[in-house]
Scaffold this active site. Structure first.
Site, PDB file in Angstrom:
ATOM      1  N   ASP A   1     -12.457 -11.025  -4.138  1.00 50.17           N
ATOM      2  CA  ASP A   1     -11.204 -10.999  -3.388  1.00 50.17           C
ATOM      3  C   ASP A   1     -10.284  -9.920  -3.948  1.00 50.17           C
ATOM      4  O   ASP A   1      -9.082 -10.118  -4.091  1.00 50.17           O
ATOM      5  CB  ASP A   1     -10.536 -12.381  -3.471  1.00 50.17           C
ATOM      6  CG  ASP A   1      -9.287 -12.478  -2.612  1.00 50.17           C
ATOM      7  OD1 ASP A   1      -9.164 -11.698  -1.650  1.00 50.17           O
ATOM      8  OD2 ASP A   1      -8.432 -13.332  -2.921  1.00 50.17           O
TER       9      ASP A   1
ATOM     10  N   ASP B   1      -9.645  -8.447   2.949  1.00 49.91           N
ATOM     11  CA  ASP B   1      -8.888  -9.499   2.259  1.00 49.91           C
ATOM     12  C   ASP B   1      -8.727 -10.695   3.173  1.00 49.91           C
ATOM     13  O   ASP B   1      -7.780 -10.778   3.921  1.00 49.91           O
ATOM     14  CB  ASP B   1      -7.528  -8.937   1.828  1.00 49.91           C
ATOM     15  CG  ASP B   1      -6.712  -9.891   0.991  1.00 49.91           C
ATOM     16  OD1 ASP B   1      -7.250 -10.922   0.572  1.00 49.91           O
ATOM     17  OD2 ASP B   1      -5.527  -9.601   0.764  1.00 49.91           O
TER      18      ASP B   1
ATOM     19  N   THR C   1      31.807  -1.304  11.449  1.00 51.29           N
ATOM     20  CA  THR C   1      32.588  -1.312  10.213  1.00 51.29           C
ATOM     21  C   THR C   1      32.814  -2.751   9.774  1.00 51.29           C
ATOM     22  O   THR C   1      33.695  -3.450  10.275  1.00 51.29           O
ATOM     23  CB  THR C   1      33.933  -0.594  10.429  1.00 51.29           C
ATOM     24  OG1 THR C   1      34.512  -1.071  11.637  1.00 51.29           O
ATOM     25  CG2 THR C   1      33.722   0.913  10.542  1.00 51.29           C
TER      26      THR C   1
ATOM     27  N   GLU D   1      -4.380 -19.091   0.753  1.00 54.48           N
ATOM     28  CA  GLU D   1      -4.239 -18.188  -0.399  1.00 54.48           C
ATOM     29  C   GLU D   1      -3.049 -17.264  -0.227  1.00 54.48           C
ATOM     30  O   GLU D   1      -2.294 -17.012  -1.167  1.00 54.48           O
ATOM     31  CB  GLU D   1      -5.517 -17.377  -0.598  1.00 54.48           C
ATOM     32  CG  GLU D   1      -5.619 -16.707  -1.977  1.00 54.48           C
ATOM     33  CD  GLU D   1      -4.837 -15.415  -2.116  1.00 54.48           C
ATOM     34  OE1 GLU D   1      -4.521 -15.027  -3.254  1.00 54.48           O
ATOM     35  OE2 GLU D   1      -4.501 -14.779  -1.086  1.00 54.48           O
ATOM     36  N   GLU D   2      -2.874 -16.746   0.981  1.00 57.62           N
ATOM     37  CA  GLU D   2      -1.815 -15.754   1.205  1.00 57.62           C
ATOM     38  C   GLU D   2      -0.420 -16.370   1.213  1.00 57.62           C
ATOM     39  O   GLU D   2       0.564 -15.643   1.313  1.00 57.62           O
ATOM     40  CB  GLU D   2      -2.070 -14.982   2.511  1.00 57.62           C
ATOM     41  CG  GLU D   2      -3.372 -14.192   2.552  1.00 57.62           C
ATOM     42  CD  GLU D   2      -3.413 -12.985   1.602  1.00 57.62           C
ATOM     43  OE1 GLU D   2      -2.487 -12.831   0.782  1.00 57.62           O
ATOM     44  OE2 GLU D   2      -4.378 -12.213   1.698  1.00 57.62           O
TER      45      GLU D   2
ATOM     46  N   HIS E   1      -3.232  -6.050   3.372  1.00 61.26           N
ATOM     47  CA  HIS E   1      -1.819  -6.393   3.652  1.00 61.26           C
ATOM     48  C   HIS E   1      -1.119  -5.303   4.465  1.00 61.26           C
ATOM     49  O   HIS E   1       0.003  -5.517   4.903  1.00 61.26           O
ATOM     50  CB  HIS E   1      -0.995  -6.657   2.374  1.00 61.26           C
ATOM     51  CG  HIS E   1      -1.454  -7.854   1.597  1.00 61.26           C
ATOM     52  ND1 HIS E   1      -0.630  -8.525   0.708  1.00 61.26           N
ATOM     53  CD2 HIS E   1      -2.636  -8.511   1.552  1.00 61.26           C
ATOM     54  CE1 HIS E   1      -1.301  -9.523   0.155  1.00 61.26           C
ATOM     55  NE2 HIS E   1      -2.524  -9.532   0.657  1.00 61.26           N
TER      56      HIS E   1
ATOM     57  N   ASP F   1      -7.781 -17.298   5.283  1.00 59.98           N
ATOM     58  CA  ASP F   1      -6.479 -16.953   5.870  1.00 59.98           C
ATOM     59  C   ASP F   1      -6.177 -15.486   5.606  1.00 59.98           C
ATOM     60  O   ASP F   1      -6.740 -14.872   4.693  1.00 59.98           O
ATOM     61  CB  ASP F   1      -5.352 -17.839   5.316  1.00 59.98           C
ATOM     62  CG  ASP F   1      -5.091 -17.640   3.830  1.00 59.98           C
ATOM     63  OD1 ASP F   1      -6.059 -17.474   3.068  1.00 59.98           O
ATOM     64  OD2 ASP F   1      -3.906 -17.652   3.422  1.00 59.98           O
TER      65      ASP F   1
ATOM     66  N   HIS G   1      36.431  -7.186   8.470  1.00 57.84           N
ATOM     67  CA  HIS G   1      36.722  -5.816   8.910  1.00 57.84           C
ATOM     68  C   HIS G   1      36.786  -4.938   7.653  1.00 57.84           C
ATOM     69  O   HIS G   1      37.539  -5.244   6.715  1.00 57.84           O
ATOM     70  CB  HIS G   1      38.066  -5.793   9.644  1.00 57.84           C
ATOM     71  CG  HIS G   1      38.323  -4.508  10.371  1.00 57.84           C
ATOM     72  ND1 HIS G   1      38.550  -3.309   9.718  1.00 57.84           N
ATOM     73  CD2 HIS G   1      38.382  -4.227  11.701  1.00 57.84           C
ATOM     74  CE1 HIS G   1      38.738  -2.349  10.595  1.00 57.84           C
ATOM     75  NE2 HIS G   1      38.630  -2.883  11.826  1.00 57.84           N
TER      76      HIS G   1
HETATM   77  N1  BES Z   1      -6.861 -10.579  -2.641  1.00 56.95           N
HETATM   78  C1  BES Z   1      -5.500 -10.581  -3.056  1.00 56.95           C
HETATM   79  C2  BES Z   1      -5.351 -10.449  -4.555  1.00 56.95           C
HETATM   80  C3  BES Z   1      -5.682  -9.088  -5.088  1.00 56.95           C
HETATM   81  C4  BES Z   1      -5.004  -7.996  -4.620  1.00 56.95           C
HETATM   82  C5  BES Z   1      -6.634  -8.931  -6.052  1.00 56.95           C
HETATM   83  C6  BES Z   1      -5.294  -6.734  -5.091  1.00 56.95           C
HETATM   84  C7  BES Z   1      -6.920  -7.689  -6.541  1.00 56.95           C
HETATM   85  C8  BES Z   1      -6.265  -6.577  -6.049  1.00 56.95           C
HETATM   86  C9  BES Z   1      -4.855 -11.863  -2.599  1.00 56.95           C
HETATM   87  O1  BES Z   1      -5.224 -12.221  -1.290  1.00 56.95           O
HETATM   88  C10 BES Z   1      -3.384 -11.678  -2.593  1.00 56.95           C
HETATM   89  O2  BES Z   1      -2.890 -10.962  -1.766  1.00 56.95           O
HETATM   90  N2  BES Z   1      -2.684 -12.344  -3.502  1.00 56.95           N
HETATM   91  C11 BES Z   1      -1.270 -12.353  -3.502  1.00 56.95           C
HETATM   92  C12 BES Z   1      -0.839 -13.599  -4.189  1.00 56.95           C
HETATM   93  C13 BES Z   1       0.367 -14.253  -3.584  1.00 56.95           C
HETATM   94  C14 BES Z   1       0.313 -14.447  -2.102  1.00 56.95           C
HETATM   95  C15 BES Z   1       0.658 -15.564  -4.287  1.00 56.95           C
HETATM   96  C16 BES Z   1      -0.734 -11.139  -4.225  1.00 56.95           C
HETATM   97  O3  BES Z   1      -1.367 -10.609  -5.153  1.00 56.95           O
HETATM   98  O4  BES Z   1       0.339 -10.680  -3.834  1.00 56.95           O
HETATM   99 MN    MN Z   2      -7.210 -12.081  -1.027  1.00 59.89          MN
HETATM  100 MN    MN Z   3      -4.070 -10.959   0.089  1.00 63.63          MN
END
Ligand code: BES
Ligand code: MN
Ligand code: MN
Length: 465
Positions: free
Chosen positions: A186, A126, A321, A159-160, A433, A95, A219
């Site tokens: 990851d 990612d 306002t 996971e995300e 991200h 995902d 207001h």
């Molecule tokens: N792959 C990342 C985790 C990560 C980010 C590891 C940067 C090392 C460096 C993972 O997919 C992720 O984004 N995890 C989230 C967790 C959340 C969605 C519960 C995160 O770290 O914000």
């Molecule tokens: Mn990841």
């Molecule tokens: Mn991620």
């Protein structure tokens, strides 16, 4: 497998057997599937991505299936043809994060495009690219001969969004998933020319703060000055959550936080880091943060509190306002070893309402959390990873932690009882991200090679039944 078979597999020149074009084309196919787990409109794409991985793993001789969950399906596959040899469970996620803001992408997020030696696409680093490097790593190894280890794949689709279904799945399938070591790619390497073994992840507590004022928007002339203002109140609350030293003010927040060992401090001091370059790489002029700690300590070993989103009042063109009836904020706290997400969430829920200015109601809603992780560096698996990386990059690995979180990792250890090995192929500059997420082609192919070598090295470990 006999030692001599293992040696011959180890000595085969895997680089000569690499099929770069095939590896790229296949990953592109996967990247074209917009498997955004957060968006229910993409449910069909989640299934398509899972089916794609199942078919691919079947074509490699794996027994593979797509298992439904309460949320998105996950892919489980195994090839257990090395009796007496170690079993390696490879975890990854198919995902991806939502692509927004779409207008900031130079090329469309789900049309993988190569520019300057990088694959641009949502999920490229990612985690589709990094996870698929293992799929192709196994394929590469199979071209050289029999697998020196038993291999299991667990590729999830949530996971995300915090892996809500995976913990129950691990419990229900604990026997089937049993492994000597769990390999995960990851995250990010420390720097482009530094092969890295990651030995720590931060945990997470994620909450929303909701502030309610009057029974309707007011207001700002008729009521302003007398009525409570939820946005002002929210800002006051947020401001008071950190002091001037950048320390979180929530009572008990730092209780139990593990300090760095002198060895770690020394090791980190030897990593090639520059504050100036780090600041320049994100286009800022300074690095505020908790006083008394270096940047790497702040990123890897210290907990944080950051507002991730904030809303309330009028956001349209021009002015209106009005005193809004409500306001809210999303707040993430990254946690470090010694902190427990549930406890931290409770502390926040107890403390934040006490900061409420008069006349507003404050509620803290818990969204999700995850345990921090620290991997024991003193393990033969770590050494195996170091050797594999050395073979690929021609230099030994650096050992560092990371600031991100993979909440399920702690459950792997707790429920499956197996050690975790984090071997990251990506880089922070891949911009996971963010718009224009990318993955260097070289990192992808090195990842494939590292995966293959790592399985060979793990095949030399004295473990298994
Ligand atoms: N792959 C990342 C985790 C990560 C980010 C590891 C940067 C090392 C460096 C993972 O997919 C992720 O984004 N995890 C989230 C967790 C959340 C969605 C519960 C995160 O770290 O914000
Ligand atoms: Mn990841
Ligand atoms: Mn991620």
């Amino acid at each position: 497998m006999t030692p001599s078979q293992n040696d011959s597999a180890r000595n085969a020149d895997l680089t000569a057997l690499q099929d770069r074009q095939g590896a790229e084309q296949e990953l592109f196919e996967l990247l074209r599937i917009p498997s955004v787990s957060a968006d229910p409109a993409h449910a069909g794409d989640m299934t398509r991505a899972a089916d794609f991985l199942q078919l691919k793993l079947q074509s490699l001789g794996f027994t593979a299936r797509v298992d439904p969950t309460a949320g998105h399906p996950l892919v489980y596959a195994e090839r257990l043809d090395a009796p007496g040899q170690p079993t390696v469970l490879i975890y990854g996620h198919y995902d991806v994060q939502p692509e927004a803001p779409l207008e900031e992408w130079v090329t469309p997020p789900f049309e993988p495009t190569v520019r300057d030696g990088r694959i641009y696409a949502r999920g490229s680093t990612d985690d589709k690219g990094q996870a698929y490097a293992h799929v192709r790593g196994v394929e590469l190894l199979l071209r050289a001969g029999p697998l020196p280890v038993n291999v299991k794949f667990l590729l999830e689709g949530e996971e995300e969004v915090g892996s809500p279904s995976l913990e129950a799945y691990l419990r229900d399938h604990a026997d089937e998933l049993r492994a000597d070591v769990i390999v995960i790619s990851d995250g990010s390497r420390f720097a482009p020319d530094v092969p890295t073994v990651t030995y720590g992840l931060r945990g997470l507590s994620y909450v929303e703060i909701h502030v309610q004022g009057a029974n309707r928007d007011l207001h700002s002339g008729s009521y302003g000055g007398a009525a409570p203002n939820p946005i002002n109140a929210l800002c006051e609350i947020i401001t008071r959550l950190k002091d001037e030293q950048g320390r979180v003010t929530i009572p008990g927040f730092y209780d139990g936080v593990e300090e760095l060992t002198p060895e770690e401090r020394e090791m980190w001091a030897g990593l090639p880091h520059s504050d100036e370059e780090f600041a320049a790489s994100i286009g800022v002029s300074d690095l505020p943060g908790e006083a008394g700690y270096s940047t790497l300590e702040r990123l890897w070993a210290r907990p944080t509190l950051d507002v991730n989103g904030i809303w309330g009042g009028y956001q349209g063109e021009g002015s209106k306002t009005v005193i809004a009836a409500k306001a809210g904020a999303k707040v993430s706290m990254r946690l470090v070893p010694g902190q427990d997400p549930e406890r931290i969430t409770r502390l926040v829920q107890d403390y934040v309402p006490t900061l409420a200015p008069r006349g507003v109601q404050v509620e803290v809603r818990a969204l999700h959390g995850g345990q921090p992780v620290k991997v024991d560096l003193d393990s033969p698996f770590i050494q195996a990873a170091d050797r594999a990386l050395t073979r690929v990059y021609g230099k030994p690995a650096a050992f560092g932690r990371t600031g991100g979180s993979i909440p399920i990792v702690a459950d792997f250890r707790r429920i499956l009882g197996a050690p975790v090995l984090l071997v990251d192929f990506g880089l922070n500059e891949d911009a996971p991200h963010s718009p224009n997420e990318s993955f260097a082609l070289e990192d992808y192919h090195n990842g494939i090679l590292t995966s293959a070598y790592l399985l060979q090295e793990l095949g030399l470990q004295e473990i298994g039944e």
